[in-house]
Write a protein that holds these residues in place. Structure first.
Motif, PDB file in Angstrom:
ATOM      1  N   THR A  59     -94.956  43.564 -14.609  1.00 52.17           N
ATOM      2  CA  THR A  59     -95.894  42.800 -15.453  1.00 52.17           C
ATOM      3  C   THR A  59     -96.966  43.695 -16.084  1.00 52.17           C
ATOM      4  OG1 THR A  59     -97.295  42.304 -13.548  1.00 52.17           O
ATOM      5  CG2 THR A  59     -95.600  40.673 -14.109  1.00 52.17           C
ATOM      6  N   ARG A  60     -97.043  44.964 -15.663  1.00 53.08           N
ATOM      7  CA  ARG A  60     -98.144  45.811 -16.156  1.00 53.08           C
ATOM      8  C   ARG A  60     -97.683  47.074 -16.875  1.00 53.08           C
ATOM      9  NH1 ARG A  60    -101.378  46.865 -10.838  1.00 53.08           N
ATOM     10  NH2 ARG A  60     -99.248  46.823 -10.028  1.00 53.08           N
ATOM     11  N   THR A  63     -96.052  49.684 -22.251  1.00 49.42           N
ATOM     12  CA  THR A  63     -95.441  49.336 -23.535  1.00 49.42           C
ATOM     13  C   THR A  63     -94.254  48.400 -23.308  1.00 49.42           C
ATOM     14  OG1 THR A  63     -93.800  51.107 -23.502  1.00 49.42           O
ATOM     15  CG2 THR A  63     -95.944  51.658 -24.463  1.00 49.42           C
ATOM     16  N   LEU A  64     -93.797  47.809 -24.398  1.00 51.33           N
ATOM     17  CA  LEU A  64     -92.620  46.929 -24.320  1.00 51.33           C
ATOM     18  C   LEU A  64     -91.371  47.729 -23.976  1.00 51.33           C
ATOM     19  CD1 LEU A  64     -93.193  44.604 -27.430  1.00 51.33           C
ATOM     20  CD2 LEU A  64     -93.630  44.050 -25.029  1.00 51.33           C
ATOM     21  N   ARG A  66     -91.135  50.388 -22.184  1.00 44.03           N
ATOM     22  CA  ARG A  66     -91.149  50.686 -20.751  1.00 44.03           C
ATOM     23  C   ARG A  66     -90.834  49.440 -19.928  1.00 44.03           C
ATOM     24  NH1 ARG A  66     -90.295  55.945 -20.540  1.00 44.03           N
ATOM     25  NH2 ARG A  66     -92.001  57.212 -21.356  1.00 44.03           N
ATOM     26  N   SER A 173     -93.974  62.257 -20.543  1.00 43.38           N
ATOM     27  CA  SER A 173     -94.922  61.612 -21.472  1.00 43.38           C
ATOM     28  C   SER A 173     -96.337  61.712 -20.944  1.00 43.38           C
ATOM     29  CB  SER A 173     -94.601  60.125 -21.647  1.00 43.38           C
ATOM     30  OG  SER A 173     -93.316  59.969 -22.120  1.00 43.38           O
ATOM     31  N   GLN A 181    -104.044  61.039 -18.272  1.00 45.75           N
ATOM     32  CA  GLN A 181    -102.634  60.773 -17.965  1.00 45.75           C
ATOM     33  C   GLN A 181    -102.047  61.862 -17.066  1.00 45.75           C
ATOM     34  OE1 GLN A 181    -101.728  60.161 -22.206  1.00 45.75           O
ATOM     35  NE2 GLN A 181    -100.520  58.383 -21.582  1.00 45.75           N
TER      36      GLN A 181
ATOM     37  N   ARG B  52     -89.257  42.669 -29.001  1.00 46.22           N
ATOM     38  CA  ARG B  52     -89.364  43.980 -29.657  1.00 46.22           C
ATOM     39  C   ARG B  52     -88.872  43.890 -31.093  1.00 46.22           C
ATOM     40  NH1 ARG B  52     -87.224  49.047 -26.730  1.00 46.22           N
ATOM     41  NH2 ARG B  52     -88.650  49.970 -28.248  1.00 46.22           N
ATOM     42  N   GLU B  68     -95.225  47.756 -32.416  1.00 50.53           N
ATOM     43  CA  GLU B  68     -94.806  46.592 -31.618  1.00 50.53           C
ATOM     44  C   GLU B  68     -95.762  46.386 -30.443  1.00 50.53           C
ATOM     45  OE1 GLU B  68     -90.879  48.627 -30.521  1.00 50.53           O
ATOM     46  OE2 GLU B  68     -91.502  47.889 -28.568  1.00 50.53           O
ATOM     47  N   ASP B  69     -96.277  47.485 -29.882  1.00 52.44           N
ATOM     48  CA  ASP B  69     -97.138  47.360 -28.712  1.00 52.44           C
ATOM     49  C   ASP B  69     -98.549  46.899 -29.071  1.00 52.44           C
ATOM     50  OD1 ASP B  69     -95.221  48.146 -26.769  1.00 52.44           O
ATOM     51  OD2 ASP B  69     -95.391  50.195 -27.528  1.00 52.44           O
ATOM     52  N   ALA B  72     -98.145  43.271 -29.554  1.00 47.60           N
ATOM     53  CA  ALA B  72     -97.887  42.554 -28.295  1.00 47.60           C
ATOM     54  C   ALA B  72     -99.118  42.529 -27.400  1.00 47.60           C
ATOM     55  CB  ALA B  72     -96.722  43.212 -27.555  1.00 47.60           C
ATOM     56  N   MET B  73     -99.824  43.657 -27.331  1.00 57.17           N
ATOM     57  CA  MET B  73    -100.787  43.810 -26.234  1.00 57.17           C
ATOM     58  C   MET B  73    -102.247  43.897 -26.658  1.00 57.17           C
ATOM     59  SD  MET B  73     -98.656  46.401 -23.845  1.00 57.17           S
ATOM     60  CE  MET B  73     -97.130  45.888 -23.086  1.00 57.17           C
ATOM     61  N   GLU B 238    -102.901  41.062 -16.743  1.00 59.36           N
ATOM     62  CA  GLU B 238    -101.847  41.958 -16.262  1.00 59.36           C
ATOM     63  C   GLU B 238    -101.091  42.593 -17.421  1.00 59.36           C
ATOM     64  OE1 GLU B 238     -99.135  40.836 -13.103  1.00 59.36           O
ATOM     65  OE2 GLU B 238    -100.595  39.370 -12.395  1.00 59.36           O
ATOM     66  N   PHE B 239    -100.756  41.747 -18.375  1.00 60.50           N
ATOM     67  CA  PHE B 239     -99.905  42.199 -19.468  1.00 60.50           C
ATOM     68  C   PHE B 239    -100.575  43.314 -20.286  1.00 60.50           C
ATOM     69  CE2 PHE B 239     -98.116  41.462 -23.820  1.00 60.50           C
ATOM     70  CZ  PHE B 239     -96.821  41.836 -23.525  1.00 60.50           C
ATOM     71  N   TYR B 241    -103.148  45.188 -19.249  1.00 61.69           N
ATOM     72  CA  TYR B 241    -103.939  46.074 -18.394  1.00 61.69           C
ATOM     73  C   TYR B 241    -103.923  47.543 -18.821  1.00 61.69           C
ATOM     74  CZ  TYR B 241    -104.664  49.136 -14.358  1.00 61.69           C
ATOM     75  OH  TYR B 241    -105.051  50.176 -13.552  1.00 61.69           O
ATOM     76  N   MET B 242    -102.743  48.115 -18.968  1.00 61.51           N
ATOM     77  CA  MET B 242    -102.681  49.546 -19.255  1.00 61.51           C
ATOM     78  C   MET B 242    -103.260  49.875 -20.627  1.00 61.51           C
ATOM     79  SD  MET B 242    -101.498  51.248 -16.666  1.00 61.51           S
ATOM     80  CE  MET B 242    -101.009  52.811 -17.385  1.00 61.51           C
ATOM     81  N   GLN B 243    -102.911  49.054 -21.618  1.00 64.66           N
ATOM     82  CA  GLN B 243    -103.388  49.320 -22.979  1.00 64.66           C
ATOM     83  C   GLN B 243    -104.907  49.178 -23.079  1.00 64.66           C
ATOM     84  OE1 GLN B 243    -101.937  50.294 -25.847  1.00 64.66           O
ATOM     85  NE2 GLN B 243     -99.805  50.368 -25.155  1.00 64.66           N
ATOM     86  N   TYR B 246    -106.498  52.173 -20.669  1.00 66.07           N
ATOM     87  CA  TYR B 246    -106.249  53.537 -21.174  1.00 66.07           C
ATOM     88  C   TYR B 246    -105.918  53.461 -22.660  1.00 66.07           C
ATOM     89  CZ  TYR B 246    -105.576  54.308 -16.157  1.00 66.07           C
ATOM     90  OH  TYR B 246    -105.742  54.355 -14.799  1.00 66.07           O
ATOM     91  N   MET B 249    -103.336  55.839 -26.072  1.00 67.00           N
ATOM     92  CA  MET B 249    -102.518  56.894 -25.476  1.00 67.00           C
ATOM     93  C   MET B 249    -101.041  56.583 -25.699  1.00 67.00           C
ATOM     94  SD  MET B 249    -104.576  57.619 -21.951  1.00 67.00           S
ATOM     95  CE  MET B 249    -106.371  57.452 -21.947  1.00 67.00           C
ATOM     96  N   LYS B 250    -100.250  57.641 -25.566  1.00 68.86           N
ATOM     97  CA  LYS B 250     -98.798  57.464 -25.731  1.00 68.86           C
ATOM     98  C   LYS B 250     -98.133  57.403 -24.349  1.00 68.86           C
ATOM     99  CE  LYS B 250     -97.606  59.171 -30.255  1.00 68.86           C
ATOM    100  NZ  LYS B 250     -98.951  59.418 -30.836  1.00 68.86           N
ATOM    101  N   TRP B 251     -97.166  56.531 -24.204  1.00 65.44           N
ATOM    102  CA  TRP B 251     -96.583  56.312 -22.872  1.00 65.44           C
ATOM    103  C   TRP B 251     -95.106  56.576 -22.870  1.00 65.44           C
ATOM    104  CZ3 TRP B 251    -100.217  55.847 -19.285  1.00 65.44           C
ATOM    105  CH2 TRP B 251    -101.496  55.437 -19.700  1.00 65.44           C
TER     106      TRP B 251
END
Lengths: 317, 251
Positions: A59-60, A63-64, A66, A173, A181, B52, B68-69, B72-73, B238-239, B241-243, B246, B249-251
């Motif tokens: 859920t966390r 990116t989509l 991932r 990455s 990171q 996506r 897309e991200d 989405a986020m 939750e959805f 959270y990372m974006q 942080y 950034m690139k993931w």
């Protein structure tokens, strides 16, 4: 009687020595059957429990892309659990028994899954190190003597090596990203390195079953040989990432042609095996809850199937 | 203007799949049996795959730094266009199945219309997604029957889930300005046309499953225009959270 049993045993060993596969319906010594049930089911349980630490991040994901990859990976693990349980079933244990053994805590599973996944980088480290260590064991098992297990392993290995590349790519990455990171990646390596080293099991001198396992080709290399292979393979990968393996004794040994490495904390290993890791209780609790809460669903499915069968029988009568 | 309308329509389509996929993702590893666990994860995977596609198209329309991200986020809660239905929690397996079934039947009807859309991107996405969603309908319908016509316990649980979630179903068919534009311009589905077919299909299957639709339901509307339930904040926490924690950034 005694002679006949011995000769069956000898014949059996000859088949293995000749590289034959043993199939489900073939005669096999009881100990061979039991050892395989134990090993295959432990392996299956590890896949099932292994879904939980990674499921923890679905859920966390950042990116989509991932998210889709992680969902697919955890789904693969469930699939591996299914093949392995099916392989174990060919030896005469039922799914219910397998479930009961896992949920009651009587059966073991890989201790690595009793460590927590606390950051996104753990999805990288688990793929890179944990799947990497698992593959080293599993590639060896594609040649194991028990046919259903060996065939399950061929398929599992293909998917696992994809997972490992995916994990390493997450690490890449992060390491090519910002300082934050990279620190996240280093922290994950710090936490997962030693537990991954422990995945190969106790030192050879503390591993009494190794000799029998080698005879049956469940094992072709000893725990220490496999562990060395893991270190030799992983050190250059960490160098490419530019992060540091947390072992001050790690260095190339020109004479041996291998890396030397530090001493594993076996007390920690046995503690986690015995149920005292950070996540042991939680992992089993999650499994038991899913199983117990699912009982009415499974009951309904079989009641419905019975009703449908009765209806069909009436129609044809 | 046209681009903005199409962009908004893509959000309507993508957000439902995304929030439902997120809810299903919570269940991974916690299913009632291994096969069901795999199936639910698979549905989540299908839905995110579709998201996506929708949001890659949306990012192109939006231009600039949009991805897309980011679509989405990185929106605020009131900017999400999903319905109340898909925000509902995984109360128990009966709720999971009722939510899925109410959505799947709608989803299948909408995709069949999008296969005839005047917009080629939507046609392509719908053609690909319909195969997946046909399976979703199959999966949730089968479980509705098993649970409805299984044991007394499962029947009661399934009926409760239907009673609880039905109130969120009609929002799927209450067209927003964007959806009215989409229907009129031939880009999207005409929800008024689909509603009676939906009601017929859902009623027929529930009847087969010995279940009933509740009477005198007071339907809930609002999420599609940005007024979400209390669930939504936690889903996004939750959805996103990372974006959020942080950024850039690139993931």
């Amino acid at each position: 009687m005694e002679n006949k049993t011995l000769s069956l045993d000898e014949q059996f060993q000859n088949r293995i020595d000749n590289g034959d596969n043993i199939e489900a319906k073939d005669w096999m010594p009881e100990k061979y059957r039991k050892t395989h049930i134990r090993q295959i089911s432990q392996h299956g349980h590890s896949e099932i429990i292994g879904m939980l630490p990674e499921g923890n991040w679905i859920t966390r994901t950042p990116t989509l892309r991932r998210k889709v990859a992680l969902l697919a990976k955890v789904q693969d693990e469930a699939g591996h659990g299914l093949y392995l349980y099916s392989a174990a079933e060919t030896l005469g244990i039922s799914r219910e028994e397998l479930n009961e053994q896992l949920n009651s805590g009587r059966a073991k599973y890989s201790s690595i899954f009793n460590y927590p996944t606390v950051s996104w980088a753990d999805m990288g480290a688990v793929g890179w190190l944990v799947d990497g260590a698992a593959i080293i064991n599993q590639v060896m098992l594609t040649k194991t003597s028990y046919g259903p297990y060996a065939r399950a392993m061929v398929r599992i290995c293909k998917e696992e090596s994809f997972h490992q590349r995916q994990g390493y790519e997450i690490m890449l990455s992060l390491c090519n990203g910002t300082e934050v990171q990279k620190a996240m990646a280093q922290d994950a390596l710090n936490r997962w390195w030693w537990p991954s080293m422990m995945m190969f099991g106790p030192r050879d001198e503390d591993s009494p079953n190794t000799e029998q396992s080698m005879k049956w080709k469940i094992k072709k290399k000893t725990n220490d040989e496999l562990r060395q292979q893991f270190v030799d393979q992983t050190v250059p990968q960490a160098e490419i990432l530019g992060i540091t393996i947390p072992d001050k004794d790690l260095k190339w040994n020109e004479e041996r042609g291998h890396y030397d490495f530090g001493v594993i904390d076996w007390e920690e290993f046995w503690n986690v095996v015995k149920g005292n890791g950070l996540m042991n209780d939680k992992r089993l609790k999650d499994r038991n809850e899913a199983w117990d809460e699912g009982k009415w669903v499974r009951d309904a499915a079989s009641a419905y199937a019975d009703k449908q069968a009765t209806k069909r029988a009436k129609k044809t009568a | 203007m046209l681009q903005e309308k199409l962009y908004n329509y893509l959000l309507h389509l993508g957000d439902n799949s995304m929030i439902l996929g997120q809810r299903l993702g919570e269940l991974c590893g916690h299913g009632p049996e291994l096969e069901t666990d795999i199936a639910l994860t698979n549905i989540s995977l299908d839905l995110f795959g579709q998201v996506r596609n929708y949001f890659q198209a949306a990012a192109q329309l939006k231009g600039g730094d949009a991805t897309e991200d980011s679509i989405a986020m990185l929106r605020y809660e009131h900017e999400y266009r999903n319905t109340y239905l898909v925000e509902q929690p995984n109360e128990d397996f009966a709720h999971v199945i009722a939510r899925q079934f109410f959505f799947d039947v709608y989803h299948q009807l909408v995709l069949r219309e999008l296969m005839k859309s005047k917009n080629e991107t939507l046609v392509a996405i719908a053609n690909k997604s319909i195969k997946e969603v046909d399976y979703h309908v199959d999966f949730s319908s089968t479980w509705i029957k098993r649970l409805g016509d299984g044991t007394e316990v499962s029947h009661a649980k399934m009926q409760t889930a239907v009673d609880t979630l039905w109130r969120y179903s009609m929002e799927l068919f209450k067209a927003t300005d964007t959806e009215i534009w989409a229907a009129e311009s031939g880009v999207g589905a005409d929800l008024d046309k689909l509603k009676p077919i939906y009601l017929e299909r859902v009623s027929a299957l529930l009847e087969e499953a010995t279940l009933q639709l509740p009477e005198n339901t007071v339907f809930q509307y609002g999420a599609k225009t940005g007024m979400h339930s209390e669930n939504m904040g936690f889903i996004l926490a939750e959805f996103q959270y990372m974006q959020r924690a942080y950024p850039n950034m690139k993931w």
